[in-house]
Design a protein around this motif. Structure first.
Motif, PDB file in Angstrom:
ATOM      1  N   LEU A   1     -49.518  11.397 -45.166  1.00 39.03           N
ATOM      2  CA  LEU A   1     -49.013  12.629 -44.553  1.00 39.03           C
ATOM      3  C   LEU A   1     -49.207  12.643 -43.042  1.00 39.03           C
ATOM      4  O   LEU A   1     -48.475  13.323 -42.325  1.00 39.03           O
ATOM      5  CB  LEU A   1     -49.706  13.854 -45.165  1.00 39.03           C
ATOM      6  N   LEU A   2     -50.185  11.901 -42.551  1.00 40.80           N
ATOM      7  CA  LEU A   2     -50.416  11.829 -41.110  1.00 40.80           C
ATOM      8  C   LEU A   2     -49.202  11.255 -40.398  1.00 40.80           C
ATOM      9  O   LEU A   2     -48.887  11.639 -39.263  1.00 40.80           O
ATOM     10  CB  LEU A   2     -51.649  10.972 -40.829  1.00 40.80           C
ATOM     11  N   TYR A   3     -48.504  10.368 -41.055  1.00 39.14           N
ATOM     12  CA  TYR A   3     -47.332   9.723 -40.460  1.00 39.14           C
ATOM     13  C   TYR A   3     -46.021  10.254 -41.050  1.00 39.14           C
ATOM     14  O   TYR A   3     -44.999  10.293 -40.366  1.00 39.14           O
ATOM     15  CB  TYR A   3     -47.422   8.212 -40.678  1.00 39.14           C
ATOM     16  N   GLY A   4     -46.069  10.676 -42.327  1.00 33.76           N
ATOM     17  CA  GLY A   4     -44.857  11.131 -42.991  1.00 33.76           C
ATOM     18  C   GLY A   4     -44.421  12.530 -42.632  1.00 33.76           C
ATOM     19  O   GLY A   4     -43.226  12.783 -42.427  1.00 33.76           O
ATOM     20  N   LEU A   5     -45.366  13.483 -42.540  1.00 32.09           N
ATOM     21  CA  LEU A   5     -44.986  14.865 -42.253  1.00 32.09           C
ATOM     22  C   LEU A   5     -44.369  15.045 -40.869  1.00 32.09           C
ATOM     23  O   LEU A   5     -43.356  15.740 -40.733  1.00 32.09           O
ATOM     24  CB  LEU A   5     -46.184  15.799 -42.428  1.00 32.09           C
ATOM     25  N   PRO A   6     -44.937  14.463 -39.795  1.00 34.14           N
ATOM     26  CA  PRO A   6     -44.274  14.606 -38.495  1.00 34.14           C
ATOM     27  C   PRO A   6     -42.858  14.048 -38.495  1.00 34.14           C
ATOM     28  O   PRO A   6     -41.958  14.632 -37.876  1.00 34.14           O
ATOM     29  CB  PRO A   6     -45.186  13.808 -37.551  1.00 34.14           C
ATOM     30  N   ALA A   7     -42.640  12.935 -39.201  1.00 36.08           N
ATOM     31  CA  ALA A   7     -41.297  12.353 -39.246  1.00 36.08           C
ATOM     32  C   ALA A   7     -40.344  13.227 -40.046  1.00 36.08           C
ATOM     33  O   ALA A   7     -39.217  13.511 -39.619  1.00 36.08           O
ATOM     34  CB  ALA A   7     -41.359  10.946 -39.837  1.00 36.08           C
ATOM     35  N   ALA A   8     -40.787  13.686 -41.229  1.00 39.90           N
ATOM     36  CA  ALA A   8     -39.927  14.536 -42.053  1.00 39.90           C
ATOM     37  C   ALA A   8     -39.603  15.846 -41.344  1.00 39.90           C
ATOM     38  O   ALA A   8     -38.468  16.333 -41.401  1.00 39.90           O
ATOM     39  CB  ALA A   8     -40.613  14.817 -43.395  1.00 39.90           C
ATOM     40  N   ALA A   9     -40.597  16.421 -40.662  1.00 42.60           N
ATOM     41  CA  ALA A   9     -40.363  17.662 -39.928  1.00 42.60           C
ATOM     42  C   ALA A   9     -39.370  17.453 -38.793  1.00 42.60           C
ATOM     43  O   ALA A   9     -38.546  18.333 -38.501  1.00 42.60           O
ATOM     44  CB  ALA A   9     -41.690  18.199 -39.383  1.00 42.60           C
ATOM     45  N   ALA A  10     -39.429  16.295 -38.154  1.00 39.40           N
ATOM     46  CA  ALA A  10     -38.488  16.003 -37.069  1.00 39.40           C
ATOM     47  C   ALA A  10     -37.056  15.980 -37.584  1.00 39.40           C
ATOM     48  O   ALA A  10     -36.140  16.554 -36.973  1.00 39.40           O
ATOM     49  CB  ALA A  10     -38.843  14.657 -36.425  1.00 39.40           C
ATOM     50  N   PHE A  11     -36.823  15.323 -38.726  1.00 37.18           N
ATOM     51  CA  PHE A  11     -35.478  15.304 -39.307  1.00 37.18           C
ATOM     52  C   PHE A  11     -35.041  16.713 -39.703  1.00 37.18           C
ATOM     53  O   PHE A  11     -33.873  17.072 -39.562  1.00 37.18           O
ATOM     54  CB  PHE A  11     -35.444  14.374 -40.516  1.00 37.18           C
ATOM     55  N   SER A  12     -35.967  17.500 -40.215  1.00 34.34           N
ATOM     56  CA  SER A  12     -35.642  18.867 -40.609  1.00 34.34           C
ATOM     57  C   SER A  12     -35.233  19.710 -39.410  1.00 34.34           C
ATOM     58  O   SER A  12     -34.241  20.444 -39.448  1.00 34.34           O
ATOM     59  CB  SER A  12     -36.844  19.508 -41.319  1.00 34.34           C
ATOM     60  N   VAL A  13     -35.997  19.618 -38.332  1.00 32.48           N
ATOM     61  CA  VAL A  13     -35.696  20.395 -37.120  1.00 32.48           C
ATOM     62  C   VAL A  13     -34.303  20.062 -36.587  1.00 32.48           C
ATOM     63  O   VAL A  13     -33.505  20.951 -36.279  1.00 32.48           O
ATOM     64  CB  VAL A  13     -36.770  20.135 -36.042  1.00 32.48           C
TER      65      VAL A  13
ATOM     66  N   LEU B   1     -25.781  23.749 -28.814  1.00 36.38           N
ATOM     67  CA  LEU B   1     -26.282  22.378 -28.742  1.00 36.38           C
ATOM     68  C   LEU B   1     -27.388  22.250 -27.705  1.00 36.38           C
ATOM     69  O   LEU B   1     -28.452  21.660 -27.979  1.00 36.38           O
ATOM     70  CB  LEU B   1     -25.132  21.431 -28.410  1.00 36.38           C
ATOM     71  N   LEU B   2     -27.180  22.803 -26.524  1.00 39.23           N
ATOM     72  CA  LEU B   2     -28.170  22.724 -25.449  1.00 39.23           C
ATOM     73  C   LEU B   2     -29.474  23.415 -25.836  1.00 39.23           C
ATOM     74  O   LEU B   2     -30.561  22.844 -25.703  1.00 39.23           O
ATOM     75  CB  LEU B   2     -27.593  23.348 -24.170  1.00 39.23           C
ATOM     76  N   VAL B   3     -29.370  24.641 -26.334  1.00 42.62           N
ATOM     77  CA  VAL B   3     -30.574  25.386 -26.709  1.00 42.62           C
ATOM     78  C   VAL B   3     -31.267  24.716 -27.891  1.00 42.62           C
ATOM     79  O   VAL B   3     -32.504  24.626 -27.935  1.00 42.62           O
ATOM     80  CB  VAL B   3     -30.217  26.851 -27.046  1.00 42.62           C
ATOM     81  N   GLY B   4     -30.488  24.218 -28.854  1.00 34.99           N
ATOM     82  CA  GLY B   4     -31.081  23.541 -30.004  1.00 34.99           C
ATOM     83  C   GLY B   4     -31.883  22.322 -29.598  1.00 34.99           C
ATOM     84  O   GLY B   4     -32.985  22.093 -30.108  1.00 34.99           O
ATOM     85  N   ILE B   5     -31.352  21.537 -28.665  1.00 35.18           N
ATOM     86  CA  ILE B   5     -32.061  20.341 -28.200  1.00 35.18           C
ATOM     87  C   ILE B   5     -33.332  20.728 -27.440  1.00 35.18           C
ATOM     88  O   ILE B   5     -34.391  20.119 -27.621  1.00 35.18           O
ATOM     89  CB  ILE B   5     -31.138  19.485 -27.321  1.00 35.18           C
ATOM     90  N   VAL B   6     -33.240  21.761 -26.595  1.00 33.73           N
ATOM     91  CA  VAL B   6     -34.408  22.210 -25.841  1.00 33.73           C
ATOM     92  C   VAL B   6     -35.491  22.737 -26.781  1.00 33.73           C
ATOM     93  O   VAL B   6     -36.692  22.499 -26.585  1.00 33.73           O
ATOM     94  CB  VAL B   6     -33.998  23.288 -24.810  1.00 33.73           C
ATOM     95  N   MET B   7     -35.076  23.453 -27.834  1.00 33.94           N
ATOM     96  CA  MET B   7     -36.030  24.007 -28.798  1.00 33.94           C
ATOM     97  C   MET B   7     -36.677  22.931 -29.649  1.00 33.94           C
ATOM     98  O   MET B   7     -37.809  23.097 -30.132  1.00 33.94           O
ATOM     99  CB  MET B   7     -35.315  24.985 -29.746  1.00 33.94           C
ATOM    100  N   ALA B   8     -35.966  21.836 -29.868  1.00 35.97           N
ATOM    101  CA  ALA B   8     -36.360  20.875 -30.895  1.00 35.97           C
ATOM    102  C   ALA B   8     -37.767  20.316 -30.671  1.00 35.97           C
ATOM    103  O   ALA B   8     -38.568  20.255 -31.613  1.00 35.97           O
ATOM    104  CB  ALA B   8     -35.342  19.734 -30.962  1.00 35.97           C
ATOM    105  N   PHE B   9     -38.077  19.924 -29.431  1.00 38.38           N
ATOM    106  CA  PHE B   9     -39.371  19.273 -29.218  1.00 38.38           C
ATOM    107  C   PHE B   9     -40.556  20.215 -29.423  1.00 38.38           C
ATOM    108  O   PHE B   9     -41.465  19.893 -30.205  1.00 38.38           O
ATOM    109  CB  PHE B   9     -39.450  18.641 -27.830  1.00 38.38           C
ATOM    110  N   PRO B  10     -40.617  21.395 -28.760  1.00 36.16           N
ATOM    111  CA  PRO B  10     -41.779  22.265 -29.014  1.00 36.16           C
ATOM    112  C   PRO B  10     -41.857  22.732 -30.458  1.00 36.16           C
ATOM    113  O   PRO B  10     -42.952  22.886 -31.011  1.00 36.16           O
ATOM    114  CB  PRO B  10     -41.568  23.448 -28.052  1.00 36.16           C
TER     115      PRO B  10
END
Length: 459
Positions: free
Chosen positions: A148-160, A186-195
């Motif tokens: 989960l240390l490696y899987g959850l951050p990756a899965a959450a990234a795809f979800s976001v 698109l612009l706001v979604g990309i800006v929101m994605a990282f935080p």
């Protein structure tokens, strides 16, 4: 079903849905009934309880089961084959070693999540996760850490990326319903994605891994490859193979966008062929064929030897595919019962600000019937007249659009096919999936709504 209409109100329907979810959890967790069988039993009971005509029940169950399988089976099957080839050749281990060398052990979860954010732009959630899993598992084994240390951050990234960034279907549907500016979304979604990912994916992943520190099992790709590979493929070769489906899918997206603004002729035969090649199942199939040659045939794995490698990848995912399909069947029965429409209708005139009402409607429909797409379409359809009649700025409409998308992802649980996909792929039981993935989805939703609400107030 054409002449049937639901006579139950939102209250009884919601009570039936809550009881069905509770019964499902009791069967699986307390009595250890297999999830596939439990989902079929509860789906049938729910269909009877909500008054769906007896002669339509089987059709409702089978059609929703098949619809979910249609979108999942090819992706997971081809993805598992691709992952097995990468793992068997030693490519996953080579890439894991390089990542650890470049980013360090402590930053490996962050690096995997960041790579998944990039990959998640053109590729759908389930396909991206399956393609990324061999690397996630290889890093987890290389560092002997909890998956989960490696899987959850990756899965959450795809979800976001899937929920908030066009051209994924959720935000595109909301854009059309509200008449929002696609470029701004698109612009706001990309800006929101990282935080959003950093809080709900990376930080939550660190916390969840401490609570559930289990390692990699032999779940998705069969038995673990323990032999040392004398000459693993070059890291650049592995990266190129993993990027191939992304490139094809991104080309598909770019062509469709070009056609929508008049830069390409969507009726031309070359256009149709190029778009077909870039559709996710075809892109993954092409990638498997390329990997079979580069990581198999060219390295001496030919004929029946190569066939056996690919065959070993399919057995372990059978349960994943069937349970995911059954999860879609359960959600489809709830949807067919009319619970989403009943809930939306009862919440239509509650006097809340439009952005709050859109979010809450999406949340409740999501919790009741499971499908994020249905929750988003229902909420957007209900709130669109209010948005059109209101004096909102372009940025406020964008905020409402993304707030509705945020509500549609809230706390995915047992009536959501994605819940079963993530849980089974990462080797989790139902209780652990509820405590990790369901909480992650709720956190992602709440943080996203907070960001969109601030945007609504400020602009």
């Amino acid at each position: 079903m054409e002449n049937w209409s639901q006579t139950l109100t939102a209250g009884p329907l919601l009570a039936i849905a809550a009881f069905a979810v509770a019964l499902l959890l009791v069967l699986i967790i307390r009595f250890k009934v297999h999830a596939f069988l439990a989902l079929a039993i509860v789906s049938l009971a729910t269909a009877f309880a909500t008054g769906i005509p007896s002669d339509a029940i089987v059709d409702v169950m089978v059609s929703n089961f098949g619809e979910t399988l249609g979108s999942v089976a090819l992706l997971v099957g081809f993805g598992a084959m691709l992952g097995k080839l990468v793992e068997h050749s030693g490519g996953a281990r080579a890439l894991a070693d390089r990542m650890v060398a470049v980013f360090g052990e402590a930053r490996a979860p962050f690096a995997l999540g960041l790579a998944s954010l990039f990959m998640g732009f053109p590729i759908f959630f389930d396909a991206g996760l399956v393609v990324m899993l061999p690397i996630i598992f290889a890093v987890a084994r290389r560092l002997d850490g909890p998956v989960l240390l490696y899987g959850l951050p990756a899965a959450a990234a795809f979800s976001v990326m899937h929920v908030f960034v066009p051209p994924h279907p959720g935000p595109v549907t909301a854009i059309e319903a509200y008449g929002a500016n696609p470029g701004l979304v698109l612009l706001v979604g990309i800006v929101m994605a990282f935080p959003l990912w950093y809080v709900s994916g990376y930080l939550w992943g660190l916390f969840a891994a401490r609570r559930f520190p289990f390692g990699v099992t032999a779940g998705l790709f069969g038995e673990l490859e323990t032999d040392n590979i004398a000459q693993p493929p070059a890291v650049a070769t592995v990266i190129a193979i993993l990027l191939l489906p992304l490139v094809l899918i991104f080309a598909n997206t770019s062509l469709l966008f070009a056609a929508s603004i008049g830069w390409a002729d969507a009726t031309a035969e070359w256009f149709k062929l190029a778009v077909m090649i870039g559709q996710t199942p075809i892109a993954l199939l092409i990638s498997v064929l390329v990997a079979s040659y580069v990581l198999g045939w060219r390295r001496g794995e030919r004929g029946s030897a190569l066939e056996k490698i690919l065959d070993r990848s399919l057995g372990p995912i059978c349960s994943v595919v069937l349970i995911t399909g059954a999860g879609g069947m359960f959600g489809g029965v709830l949807q067919a019962s009319g619970i989403g429409d009943a809930l939306a209708g009862s919440l239509g005139d509650i006097g809340l600000p439009v952005i709050v009402a859109a979010y809450l409607v999406a949340v409740l429909v999501r919790l009741a019937q499971g499908s994020a797409t249905v929750a988003l379409v229902t909420a957007a359809g209900l709130m669109a007249p209010s948005v059109a009649a209101g004096d909102f700025s372009a940025m406020q409409v964008v905020a409402i659009t993304l707030a509705t998308a945020a509500g549609s992802v809230f706390a995915g649980h047992v009536n959501d096919s994605g819940f079963w996909l993530v849980g089974r792929l990462m080797g989790m039981d139902v209780a652990t999936t509820l405590k990790t993935w369901t909480v992650q989805q709720a956190l992602e939703s709440v943080v996203a709504f907070a960001l969109t609400y601030m945007l609504f107030i400020l602009f």
